[in-house]
Design an enzyme around this catalytic site. Sequence first.
Site, PDB file in Angstrom:
ATOM      1  N   GLY A  68       0.816  -1.201   0.000  1.00 48.27           N
ATOM      2  CA  GLY A  68       0.000   0.000   0.000  1.00 48.27           C
ATOM      3  C   GLY A  68       0.855   1.259   0.000  1.00 48.27           C
ATOM      4  O   GLY A  68       1.950   1.300  -0.577  1.00 48.27           O
ATOM      5  N   SER A  69       0.374   2.273   0.684  1.00 49.58           N
ATOM      6  CA  SER A  69       1.022   3.585   0.615  1.00 49.58           C
ATOM      7  C   SER A  69       2.382   3.654   1.295  1.00 49.58           C
ATOM      8  O   SER A  69       3.108   4.633   1.107  1.00 49.58           O
ATOM      9  CB  SER A  69       0.094   4.645   1.217  1.00 49.58           C
ATOM     10  OG  SER A  69      -1.048   4.812   0.397  1.00 49.58           O
TER      11      SER A  69
END
Length: 492
Positions: A220-221
């Site tokens: 993810g981020s």
Amino acid sequence: MNKPLRRIAIFCGLLVLALLIRDNYLQYVKADQLASDKDNRRVAIERYANPRGDIVVDGDPITGSAESKSGDFKYKRTYKNGPMWAPVTGYSSQAFDGSQLEKLNDGILTGNDDRLFFRNTLDMITGKQRQGGNVVTTLNAAAQKAAYDGLKQRGAKGAVVALEPSTGKILALASYPSYDPSSFSGYSNDDAKAWNKLQKKNNPAEPMLNRALRETYPPGSTFKVVTAAAALENGKYTSADEKTDSPLPYVMPGTTTELKNEGSIPCKNASMRTALQYSCNTVFGKIGADLGNDKMLAEAKKFGFDSEQFTPVRSNASVFSDHMNQSQTALSSIGQYNTAATPLQMAMVASAVANDGRLMKPYMVDELQSSNLDPVAKTKPQELSRPLSPQNAQILQSMMETVVQKGTGTRAQIGGGVTVGGKTGTAQHGVANSANPYAWFISYAKLSDDSSPVAVAVVIEDESANRDDISGGGLAAPIAKNVMEAVIHSKK
């Protein structure tokens, strides 16, 4: 001698010669193979004939040996706080062999390692019972407890890895759910039952899976830290605060699909500092697409992606793919598409940033000792790569510190002169993002003297939580904070 007797004598001579050849073949050519054959019960009996050496944390053993109540194996393995330490120790079982540090260092722990020959010879002369040597780890007991307790209290699957950035020492390696290696260290029916209950076919939670090393998740981020590093290293942007070329809406190249941001956040042409603070998909997706697959892949590899790590326990290779088009590269650059990382890998990312761009090889065995504590082998810190220049690492540090000061990672703040840098991540999971996302947080702590004693990665798989309540800042950051505090306090 008549002809029939001569033939019998020659035949008998050939039999004796064949026997001698076979005997020498077994003793000298096949000796090592037979000695280590899993079906050679004498090897197993010898393995458990003496107390096993210990695996040591902070000067204290986390393992032991106890006399078996029955059978021809004299001693069996015991563990202190077994579930907490199982991802580090692995297991040693009379019935099911061993794994991880127990297996890799079996020769030292049993006393059979060639490096212990002199010690064993002295013990034999003095009549002392032979004992195994010790494996002294790099682990920090307080950090491990904070990591395991944080996961256990959450009650969800997950893992935590903490590293010392300047050396690569592994300070914590926790996985949940876990198991107690003592429950099947013997050879009884009860041990067999305990083992079977832990197997994947009987236990979908997979408590024996070392999620810190062997599970890869979409990061993810948190992967945006790697993308920011690639932008700086390739000269696309030279500071944290210059405006980026990031339109809204942003349509991924070669498609009609807009790359969305979560909520109403200031992402249009945002600086990388602002984009990391608010976790702008459009900014970092476009950076990745603009740099292209080759440059993004090269930077990811510098952080350790696409290579197995040996700590000495093997960690699965994290993945950043080759031969992707621009839109696939855009998605991969925000930690989606088929990008996947172990918690160890993401701790390495945070560690390299904290260490001014130098990535140290992660390791968890500090020293091997003989039974009288004489050193047999010592691990020396080793530089693995330099993903960032010192200048660019410091720029990225300032960006990650903004995330914790006033962005999505405020729950990792420590105070008292400790500066924390971090990045949250909420990674999509399941077909069409149908399952609950994974909550990530990576971070490091810096002291007032600018040294960084710890970098951490936390991932949480909470299948029972309300989907809207899942975030890296909310679920994973508090655990990372507790681990960092534990390391800092243990050094005072």
